[in-house]
Design an enzyme around this catalytic site. Sequence first.
Site, PDB file in Angstrom:
ATOM      1  N   SER A   1       0.914  -1.864   2.190  1.00 60.82           N
ATOM      2  CA  SER A   1       2.496  -2.061   2.278  1.00 60.82           C
ATOM      3  C   SER A   1       3.175  -0.960   2.298  1.00 60.82           C
ATOM      4  CB  SER A   1       2.660  -2.812   1.012  1.00 60.82           C
ATOM      5  OG  SER A   1       2.206  -4.056   0.778  1.00 60.82           O
ATOM      6  N   ASP A   2       2.955   0.203   1.703  1.00 58.36           N
ATOM      7  CA  ASP A   2       3.732   1.279   1.903  1.00 58.36           C
ATOM      8  C   ASP A   2       3.546   1.952   3.308  1.00 58.36           C
ATOM      9  OD1 ASP A   2       4.723   1.622  -0.876  1.00 58.36           O
ATOM     10  OD2 ASP A   2       2.782   2.428  -1.408  1.00 58.36           O
ATOM     11  N   THR A   3       2.284   2.190   3.764  1.00 57.91           N
ATOM     12  CA  THR A   3       2.196   2.662   5.083  1.00 57.91           C
ATOM     13  C   THR A   3       2.921   1.897   6.236  1.00 57.91           C
ATOM     14  OG1 THR A   3      -0.106   1.807   4.920  1.00 57.91           O
ATOM     15  CG2 THR A   3       0.254   3.994   4.545  1.00 57.91           C
TER      16      THR A   3
ATOM     17  N   GLY B   1       6.529   2.395   6.039  1.00 62.18           N
ATOM     18  CA  GLY B   1       6.862   3.672   6.527  1.00 62.18           C
ATOM     19  C   GLY B   1       6.869   3.744   8.209  1.00 62.18           C
TER      20      GLY B   1
END
Length: 394
Positions: A164-166, A169
Amino acid sequence: MKELPLSGISVLDLTIARAGPTAVRLLTDWGANVIKIEPPPMDKGSITGGRHGPDEQNLHRNKRGVCINLKHAEGHAVFVDMVKQADIVVENFRAPVKHKLKVDYESLRQHNERLIYASISGFGQDGPYSERPGVDQIVQGMSGLMSITGHPGGGPVRAGIAISDTTAGMFLGQGILLALLHRHRTGKGQWVHTSLLEGMLCKLDFQGARYTMLGDIPKQQGNNHPTSFPMGTFTCADGYVNIAAPTDRMWNRFLDAIENESLRTDAHFLTPRDRIRNRAVLEVAINEVLQEFTVETLVERLNDAGVPCGPILNVGEGYSNPQAKHLKMVKPAHHSDLGEVNLIRSPINLSAHPHAESFDRAAPNPGEHTREVLSEFGVEADRIDSLYEAGTVG
């Protein structure tokens, strides 16, 4: 130093954790002048570990570090002076925090109409969940990803990386590049933003479209492809392989390579639809046949036949296999305290800008370049000394 596509673009990086730094990493890897701004006292550690750890070294390479206390009036004034000259500000504060610090888009755009202001959040900039804290695993669960990851009946499973983060981003990085193109045409900056939830709902892709178009709720399928078979993980005599042979052409090439006619003539497996309908029985049958082969032999045979097949490697083997070494996905950066550290390069390849043999710099220690950077932004030496004395910078 050879100019890169983003050379001359200055970025003020207020991000923490992983999603925001992932977006900024795209910019710094391709030549942007990125200034990581964080508050003194320096380096308390975070969810991504200390600055000398592998996670933060990989996230923050090629940046310079400045410590400014934005809660101090003079610190905020220095930051605004930098904003006036910057191209991009990237942040991932929750809305109340950035408004309290007066580093929100509306506050900063007054000082620079060309400013591209980029934000990343857990759930979006408005809406019923907008003020909730959002981290990767929470969004993996709320987006539906964990419900389709893992083996049937085994309960929800998180992806093994901070997907989810990457994902968010990378999408924010793309948005920043789009905003740069818009500014090139119009001279105007804008607010670019995305969230972990938006990124993951998009990343669900065909699994999500099965629901939005058909009302179908995808379920866990383990290591098998959800809509094609055979396409998944199978067992050889000495380990596991991934095989993709879902079409008639691939299926017949697969059977030719393993020299098996019984599966070809079995009435349960004659068409792709038959093979999907009877996948449980077919999986058992394929695993029985593959006990005659080692992983190495099968991988060689199937690839020679044009059937995608690969071994299941651990992370170390993934980076050290011959193709990964050929691609030079790992390259060094020099750190003043750690010496040479090996980090992971950008996966983007541009023919006009071949990858350098090493990174320009490792991730900075917090505040490592404060005096140098402030001088470049026109802050006079006496004022810098006063800022240090007051504890406003570090």
